[in-house]
Design a protein around this motif. Structure first.
Motif, PDB file in Angstrom:
ATOM      1  N   LYS B 336       0.823  -1.210   0.000  1.00 32.88           N
ATOM      2  CA  LYS B 336       0.000   0.000   0.000  1.00 32.88           C
ATOM      3  C   LYS B 336       0.861   1.266   0.000  1.00 32.88           C
ATOM      4  O   LYS B 336       0.418   2.325  -0.427  1.00 32.88           O
ATOM      5  CB  LYS B 336      -0.960   0.018   1.189  1.00 32.88           C
ATOM      6  CG  LYS B 336      -0.308   0.122   2.560  1.00 32.88           C
ATOM      7  CD  LYS B 336      -1.378   0.150   3.657  1.00 32.88           C
ATOM      8  CE  LYS B 336      -0.743   0.278   5.040  1.00 32.88           C
ATOM      9  NZ  LYS B 336      -1.737   0.285   6.114  1.00 32.88           N
ATOM     10  N   TYR B 337       2.089   1.133   0.452  1.00 28.62           N
ATOM     11  CA  TYR B 337       2.959   2.317   0.487  1.00 28.62           C
ATOM     12  C   TYR B 337       3.452   2.713  -0.900  1.00 28.62           C
ATOM     13  O   TYR B 337       3.991   3.786  -1.091  1.00 28.62           O
ATOM     14  CB  TYR B 337       4.154   2.067   1.413  1.00 28.62           C
ATOM     15  CG  TYR B 337       3.706   1.663   2.795  1.00 28.62           C
ATOM     16  CD1 TYR B 337       3.036   2.560   3.616  1.00 28.62           C
ATOM     17  CD2 TYR B 337       3.903   0.366   3.244  1.00 28.62           C
ATOM     18  CE1 TYR B 337       2.579   2.179   4.870  1.00 28.62           C
ATOM     19  CE2 TYR B 337       3.462  -0.019   4.487  1.00 28.62           C
ATOM     20  CZ  TYR B 337       2.790   0.886   5.300  1.00 28.62           C
ATOM     21  OH  TYR B 337       2.344   0.503   6.529  1.00 28.62           O
ATOM     22  N   ILE B 339       1.470   3.128  -3.385  1.00 27.55           N
ATOM     23  CA  ILE B 339       0.408   3.913  -4.022  1.00 27.55           C
ATOM     24  C   ILE B 339       0.574   5.378  -3.633  1.00 27.55           C
ATOM     25  O   ILE B 339       0.706   5.711  -2.455  1.00 27.55           O
ATOM     26  CB  ILE B 339      -0.980   3.400  -3.602  1.00 27.55           C
ATOM     27  CG1 ILE B 339      -1.134   1.936  -4.039  1.00 27.55           C
ATOM     28  CG2 ILE B 339      -2.082   4.282  -4.202  1.00 27.55           C
ATOM     29  CD1 ILE B 339      -2.411   1.272  -3.569  1.00 27.55           C
ATOM     30  N   GLU B 340       0.587   6.221  -4.633  1.00 24.33           N
ATOM     31  CA  GLU B 340       0.800   7.654  -4.409  1.00 24.33           C
ATOM     32  C   GLU B 340      -0.296   8.244  -3.529  1.00 24.33           C
ATOM     33  O   GLU B 340      -1.468   7.857  -3.630  1.00 24.33           O
ATOM     34  CB  GLU B 340       0.799   8.360  -5.773  1.00 24.33           C
ATOM     35  CG  GLU B 340       1.167   9.831  -5.734  1.00 24.33           C
ATOM     36  CD  GLU B 340       2.667  10.074  -5.824  1.00 24.33           C
ATOM     37  OE1 GLU B 340       3.299  10.188  -4.765  1.00 24.33           O
ATOM     38  OE2 GLU B 340       3.198  10.133  -6.960  1.00 24.33           O
ATOM     39  N   ASP B 341       0.074   9.192  -2.669  1.00 21.95           N
ATOM     40  CA  ASP B 341      -0.943  10.033  -2.040  1.00 21.95           C
ATOM     41  C   ASP B 341      -0.599  11.488  -2.365  1.00 21.95           C
ATOM     42  O   ASP B 341       0.320  11.748  -3.125  1.00 21.95           O
ATOM     43  CB  ASP B 341      -1.061   9.771  -0.532  1.00 21.95           C
ATOM     44  CG  ASP B 341       0.289   9.756   0.153  1.00 21.95           C
ATOM     45  OD1 ASP B 341       1.230  10.393  -0.359  1.00 21.95           O
ATOM     46  OD2 ASP B 341       0.417   9.114   1.206  1.00 21.95           O
ATOM     47  N   GLY B 342      -1.344  12.403  -1.822  1.00 13.90           N
ATOM     48  CA  GLY B 342      -1.103  13.801  -2.167  1.00 13.90           C
ATOM     49  C   GLY B 342      -2.021  14.233  -3.297  1.00 13.90           C
ATOM     50  O   GLY B 342      -2.743  13.425  -3.880  1.00 13.90           O
ATOM     51  N   ALA B 345      -2.362  12.402  -6.699  1.00 14.67           N
ATOM     52  CA  ALA B 345      -2.381  10.940  -6.635  1.00 14.67           C
ATOM     53  C   ALA B 345      -3.319  10.306  -7.646  1.00 14.67           C
ATOM     54  O   ALA B 345      -2.976   9.318  -8.292  1.00 14.67           O
ATOM     55  CB  ALA B 345      -2.747  10.493  -5.230  1.00 14.67           C
ATOM     56  N   MET B 346      -4.514  10.883  -7.827  1.00 14.72           N
ATOM     57  CA  MET B 346      -5.512  10.208  -8.667  1.00 14.72           C
ATOM     58  C   MET B 346      -5.039  10.030 -10.102  1.00 14.72           C
ATOM     59  O   MET B 346      -5.461   9.121 -10.790  1.00 14.72           O
ATOM     60  CB  MET B 346      -6.839  10.954  -8.633  1.00 14.72           C
ATOM     61  CG  MET B 346      -6.786  12.291  -9.318  1.00 14.72           C
ATOM     62  SD  MET B 346      -8.405  13.047  -9.418  1.00 14.72           S
ATOM     63  CE  MET B 346      -8.470  13.945  -7.892  1.00 14.72           C
ATOM     64  N   TYR B 349      -3.351   6.600 -10.740  1.00 16.39           N
ATOM     65  CA  TYR B 349      -4.076   5.323 -10.707  1.00 16.39           C
ATOM     66  C   TYR B 349      -4.287   4.843 -12.148  1.00 16.39           C
ATOM     67  O   TYR B 349      -4.234   5.631 -13.089  1.00 16.39           O
ATOM     68  CB  TYR B 349      -5.436   5.492 -10.010  1.00 16.39           C
ATOM     69  CG  TYR B 349      -5.373   6.131  -8.640  1.00 16.39           C
ATOM     70  CD1 TYR B 349      -4.205   6.067  -7.869  1.00 16.39           C
ATOM     71  CD2 TYR B 349      -6.469   6.793  -8.109  1.00 16.39           C
ATOM     72  CE1 TYR B 349      -4.150   6.661  -6.623  1.00 16.39           C
ATOM     73  CE2 TYR B 349      -6.420   7.385  -6.861  1.00 16.39           C
ATOM     74  CZ  TYR B 349      -5.251   7.331  -6.112  1.00 16.39           C
ATOM     75  OH  TYR B 349      -5.196   7.927  -4.891  1.00 16.39           O
TER      76      TYR B 349
END
Lengths: 430, 357
Positions: B336-337, B339-342, B345-346, B349
């Motif tokens: 899970k780490y 996967i981009e956040d911020g 991020a979208m 995907y």
């Protein structure tokens, strides 16, 4: 330097005791530990440096504190370090790095390099790093007085200090036309001219934050400008690239047609190349000057004859808003004449003015453009929008159309700012 | 300086025209083509037929004055007293006569102990930062980590066996001065800064507050002293505040780890420049030789060597085969780490049904 003279150099700190670092003497790659150990026989402070480094290896902890030290008349160029273990390693109490502007393209005569080594050894440890990621020559290991003396001696010999802090930084370029057929403009000359034109801004931090210019002769970007510089200046050309069909045929005979299809034709990002027998046909209008086909068939293909630069803005690594990449600001301009160079410095002046007038503390230009938007930025520096500056037009429909909004106060003239990339239509309109 | 006369200021960049090898000066802007005649040796040919053989040697970057002099001795003997350094800290010795190449290589190997290579589809010298040797912020070392890694990878420096060139970089903190590379190694911290409230007067507090990318720092008075507090839920352990203020200690010898990032490139050839992405996290910071890092880097390299097609850089190879297969083939877990956040991020995907099943 009373402190240093009174330092009690007990035997255990003068003698090298570096079992962990000793492991870095093994193996086939040249070892900086072996080299520095040899130096420590001449320079006792290097033994202390290695012993402190050994403690870092043992403790997985760092023992340097940063501070500020300036050479008279300069606001940067010295990376000042104080050891947190100065009681144990008195010679590391002050142990600074001097950044020195490297010759463009990192070319040296042995005379110059020996001169550099001699000065740095006379006033400090003489440890040199060729080169730092900033593009500077780094000279390590001077105390305060040694730093001042070395700086004078360096400058007396034609060297100058590099940039640090919220300033224009030392520029960096590829080897360019000195030894590369792909270079589309004179990277070394441009680097030196820009450095010297803006030298005061490099030595005296006046910006909101650092500004790095890196200069590559072509899209291959050997100077690592695109992801490493606030302003990459990249060589390119206008019009068709040069193709020597006889050499194309030779290449095909040597490598086979499949190799050319797999590695040239299908690797073209805009699919603008096709094969007709042993002839390479290029739809030049679609060529985006990526350099790939030229890299593969570098005897048969060359950049076009009308050469110039593409200017980008905005790259930096991740702090604070995440990575920013450089994007195109000027798709093409020639950089041959004095007038071209003046046009370039005029643009740089406008960019710096708008950025420094409007950015926040510690805001790199890429972060600034991300915050205010490219359209606002272009207006601020006087550049007309160009579709080559974007991947695609916007998708969001929420737009403040100035033309369609109610007008300003009656009688007020809309002030058109001067535009950098458009010739004035007539002087009367000003 | 006790009133002594100062040397001239603001002289700028040295005059490179004095430092050009005579063949470079003669043929400035008039080169015709180049060839890699073997790993580590490049031949440049000018329009008038002049030749310039360049022998590239890996240096340790950090060098004593005596080692610099030894380099100069060789350049004096073979190269008419000129040399250059590459972007990735290699030394380049240049000779005009092919007959000088072999003796030059012999001299470099025996007198300097430098390996010859770093050209074409090989691993070049590793771009690195200052580390424990001289930085004020590092969580690990640089020169030592590079030495250990290059010991392991020297064969790949001396040969051209990859689909395309591989640039490796290391960085000692999250500021990441080593920047993007095909493969990069970065330190990561795992808890918020520990604040020395008794020593915050050395820092400009408004700047400390302002520098936080996630606005997790706010002013506070602690035990009567002006200081700051950190909203720990917001903090992402980047260490921006530590760079601004040494009293905000972010490092931790016991918990800091190393991570490996892949697929960065600056070149515009074929595909545009690209940023590197997380591949492996949680490797121990293990001096003096960081064997876990070397093993992971080697695993990525071996897979790339095996699977990549001609001219594909690491990132282009992964783009083609897809990240699913990258993780399958290298054997590193996707977590899970990864996967981009911020805010962006979208856009990272998979926004299609294009899936390898």
């Amino acid at each position: 330097m009373a402190e240093k003279n009174q330092g009690d150099n007990s035997p255990d700190t003068k003698e090298l005791n570096t079992p962990l670092l000793d492991e870095l003497e093994e193996g086939p790659w040249p070892s900086f530990v072996t080299d520095l150990k040899a130096l420590s026989r001449k320079k006792p402070q290097v033994a202390q440096l290695l012993n402190q480094l050994e403690e870092s290896y043992e403790d997985r902890w760092n023992y340097w504190t940063g501070t500020v030290l300036n050479v008279s008349g300069y606001g940067g160029g010295v990376i000042a370090r104080l050891s947190e273990k100065k009681d144990k390693y008195p010679d590391l109490a002050q142990f600074h790095t001097i950044r020195i502007i490297a010759p463009p393209g990192f070319v040296y005569s042995t005379k110059a390099l020996r001169n550099l080594a001699e000065i740095c050894e006379k006033h400090g440890t003489g440890i040199l790093q060729l080169h730092g990621l900033t593009g500077d020559i780094l000279a390590l290991g001077f105390d305060d007085e040694g730093t001042f003396a070395a700086a004078e001696d360096l400058m007396e010999n034609g060297w100058d200090l590099g940039g640090s802090g919220a300033a224009l930084r030392t520029m960096q370029c590829c080897v360019g036309q000195a030894r590369c057929e792909m270079a589309c403009f004179d990277t070394m000359k441009t680097t030196r001219s820009l450095t010297n034109h803006y030298i005061s801004l490099l030595h005296r931090p006046e910006f909101m934050y650092k500004f790095k210019i890196k200069i590559s002769g072509c899209a291959n970007d050997c100077a690592n400008a695109m992801i490493g510089a606030d302003m990459p200046i990249m060589g390119t050309w206008r019009g068709p690239m040069q193709i020597e069909q006889a050499k194309v045929a030779e290449f095909i005979d040597e490598k086979g047609v499949e190799y050319v299809i797999d590695n040239v034709i299908t690797r073209c990002p805009t699919r603008c190349i096709s094969l007709k027998g042993k002839e390479l046909v290029v739809d030049h209008e679609d060529c985006v000057r990526c350099m790939h086909c030229i890299n593969v068939m570098h005897k048969a293909l060359k950049p076009g004859k009308e050469r110039g630069i593409t200017i980008c803005l905005g790259a930096k690594r991740t702090l604070k808003i995440g990575d920013t990449m450089s994007s195109v600001i000027v798709p093409f301009m020639p950089l041959e004449t004095e007038e071209d160079f003046e046009k370039l410095t005029d643009l740089i002046d406008r960019i710096w003015d708008f950025w420094n007038d409007n950015s926040m503390d510690h805001e790199r230009i890429g972060e600034f453009i991300a915050r205010v938007g490219l359209a606002t930025f272009l207006e601020g520096v006087g550049l007309e929008p160009d579709p080559r500056m974007v991947d695609r037009p916007r998708t969001s429909p929420y737009i403040k159309f100035e033309e369609l909004a109610p007008g300003p106060f009656e009688g007020e003239q809309k002030q058109e700012p001067p535009v950098w990339n458009r010739e004035p239509e007539s002087s009367e309109s000003a | 300086m006790n009133g002594t006369k100062l040397a001239p200021r603001d002289q700028g960049a040295p005059d490179y025209t004095k430092f050009l090898h005579p063949a470079m000066a003669r043929n400035y802007g008039k080169w015709d083509y180049h060839e890699r005649i073997r790993p580590g040796v490049l031949l440049y040919v000018a329009e008038n037929g002049d030749t310039l053989y360049t022998v590239r040697a890996g240096s340790p970057r950090t060098m004593s004055p005596d080692l610099i002099r030894k380099i100069c001795d060789i350049a004096d003997r073979y190269c008419q007293g000129y040399l250059r350094f590459s972007m990735r800290t290699n030394v380049e010795f240049m000779v005009e006569d092919e007959a000088d190449v072999e003796p030059l290589i012999e001299a470099i190997k025996t007198e300097l102990g430098f390996p010859i290579g770093g050209t074409g589809p090989s691993i070049s010298n590793i771009a690195h930062t200052q580390g424990w040797l001289h930085c004020n912020l590092p969580g690990t070392d640089a020169a030592g980590a590079v030495k250990a890694l290059m010991d392991d990878l020297i064969e790949e420096f001396e040969n051209e066996r990859f689909p395309n060139r591989v640039k490796i970089a290391t960085s000692c903190c999250q500021i990441n001065c080593g920047r993007h590379a095909d493969i990069a190694i970065i330190v990561q911290h795992h808890h918020p800064p520990r604040i020395d409230h008794t020593n915050m007067q050395i820092c400009e507090l408004p700047k400390v507050v302002a520098i936080c990318p996630v606005a997790a720092i706010r002013p506070a008075v602690v035990d009567g002293n002006p200081s700051v507090e950190v909203v720990e839920e917001k903090c992402m352990y980047c260490g921006a505040c530590h760079g601004q203020c040494p009293s905000m200690e972010i490092r931790d010898a016991d918990t800091d780890t190393l991570s490996i990032w892949v697929g960065g490139k600056g070149s515009n050839a074929r595909t545009g420049p690209s940023l590197m992405k997380l591949a492996v996290w949680g490797l121990p910071n293990n001096p003096p030789r960081w064997p876990e890092v070397s093993a992971a880097v080697r695993r990525i390299l071996e897979t790339y060597k095996e699977e990549g097609k001609d001219w594909e850089r690491v990132g282009e190879w992964i783009e083609r085969i897809g990240w699913q297969r990258f993780f399958e083939k290298t054997g590193f877990p996707f977590t899970k780490y990864h996967i981009e956040d911020g805010p962006q991020a979208m856009w990272t995907y998979n926004r299609s049904t294009h899936v390898r099943i």
